[in-house]
Write a protein that holds these residues in place. Structure first.
Motif, short mmCIF file in Angstrom:
data_model
loop_
_atom_site.label_atom_id
_atom_site.label_comp_id
_atom_site.label_asym_id
_atom_site.label_seq_id
_atom_site.Cartn_x
_atom_site.Cartn_y
_atom_site.Cartn_z
N VAL A 131 0.84 -1.20 0.00
CA VAL A 131 0.00 0.00 0.00
C VAL A 131 0.87 1.25 0.00
CG1 VAL A 131 -1.66 1.33 1.38
CG2 VAL A 131 -1.99 -1.14 1.05
N ALA A 132 1.90 1.29 0.84
CA ALA A 132 2.78 2.46 0.91
C ALA A 132 3.50 2.69 -0.41
CB ALA A 132 3.79 2.29 2.05
N GLU B 192 1.84 6.58 -6.99
CA GLU B 192 0.71 7.37 -7.50
C GLU B 192 0.94 8.87 -7.28
OE1 GLU B 192 -2.82 5.65 -5.75
OE2 GLU B 192 -2.43 3.73 -6.76
N GLU B 193 1.42 9.22 -6.10
CA GLU B 193 1.68 10.63 -5.80
C GLU B 193 2.73 11.22 -6.74
OE1 GLU B 193 2.67 10.64 -1.64
OE2 GLU B 193 0.57 10.34 -1.03
N ARG C 267 2.56 1.68 -3.48
CA ARG C 267 1.59 2.14 -4.50
C ARG C 267 1.24 3.61 -4.31
NH1 ARG C 267 -1.81 -3.40 -4.44
NH2 ARG C 267 -0.66 -4.44 -6.10
N GLN C 268 1.04 4.00 -3.07
CA GLN C 268 0.69 5.40 -2.78
C GLN C 268 1.82 6.34 -3.19
OE1 GLN C 268 -0.55 6.16 1.25
NE2 GLN C 268 -0.58 8.37 0.95
N ARG C 269 3.05 5.99 -2.87
CA ARG C 269 4.21 6.81 -3.23
C ARG C 269 4.30 6.96 -4.75
NH1 ARG C 269 7.96 8.52 -0.18
NH2 ARG C 269 7.56 7.02 1.46
N ALA D 237 2.97 5.34 -11.26
CA ALA D 237 2.35 4.04 -11.02
C ALA D 237 2.30 3.17 -12.26
CB ALA D 237 0.95 4.23 -10.44
#
Length: 189
Positions: free
Chosen positions: A58-59, A65-66, A61-63, A70
């Motif tokens: 999760v961490a 995407e930001e 993927r979030q990094r 991705a």
């Protein structure tokens, strides 16, 4: 210029081997820092990132995407010792892989990488890497399971045929608290 610290040296090695259009693999995605670094380097290539912990997936993927990266990365919620199966259909050259052994910073310290799965993954990488590709292993050994894994990984890499792989050890030896060090493996044949 002073001696390069371990993590900047690891990035230097990766930067020297990852060019646009190639494939890089983050064998221990963790919080996604190395995954993002590799995604920036591959350009129109691809990154595969592995982690066994959902929190890390999760961490990461979030990094990504930001940062708008991705689409360049496949984040796999599985052990790094499944790498050969995951990249079996990859046609682009795999030129770099990185491991940060130990545990996910800020999480359960009993969930760690192990010598068994790390060595299995290293064997598989030797089969799929392009000649001239590099595997960078950052070894954190300041905890009990880290010491065991360190010894197992060192015994394995020291046994590699020098005609097949060049193996480098880089790290500071006069620092307290078990400083991390790097093992770099360059595929020769």
């Amino acid at each position: 210029m002073g001696l390069m610290r371990v993590l900047p040296f690891a990035k230097h090695l990766l930067r020297e081997h990852v060019v646009p259009g190639t494939v890089a693999i983050d064998m221990t995605a963790g919080n996604g820092h190395d995954t993002l670094f590799l995604a920036e380097l591959v350009g129109d290539g691809h990154v595969y990132a592995f982690d066994v912990q959902e929190e890390a997936v999760v961490a990461t993927r979030q990094r990504l995407e930001e940062a708008g990266m991705a689409e360049r990365v496949s984040v796999i919620h599985d052990s790094h010792h499944t790498v050969q199966t995951i990249v079996a259909d990859e046609t682009r050259p795999i030129t770099a892989a990185v491991f940060n052994l130990g545990y996910l910073p800020g999480s359960d310290k009993t969930v760690t990488t192990t010598g068994e799965t790390t060595i299995d993954a290293l064997r598989q990488l030797q089969d799929v890497m392009a000649i001239g590709g590099v595997i960078v292993v950052v070894i954190y050994h300041g905890h009990d399971s880290g010491k065991i894994e360190r010894d197992e990984v060192l015994a394995y890499v020291e046994s590699l045929d020098q005609k097949q792989a060049g193996v480098l050890r880089y790290g500071f030896i006069n620092q307290v608290n078990h400083p991390p060090f790097i093992i770099a493996i360059e595929k020769r044949a």
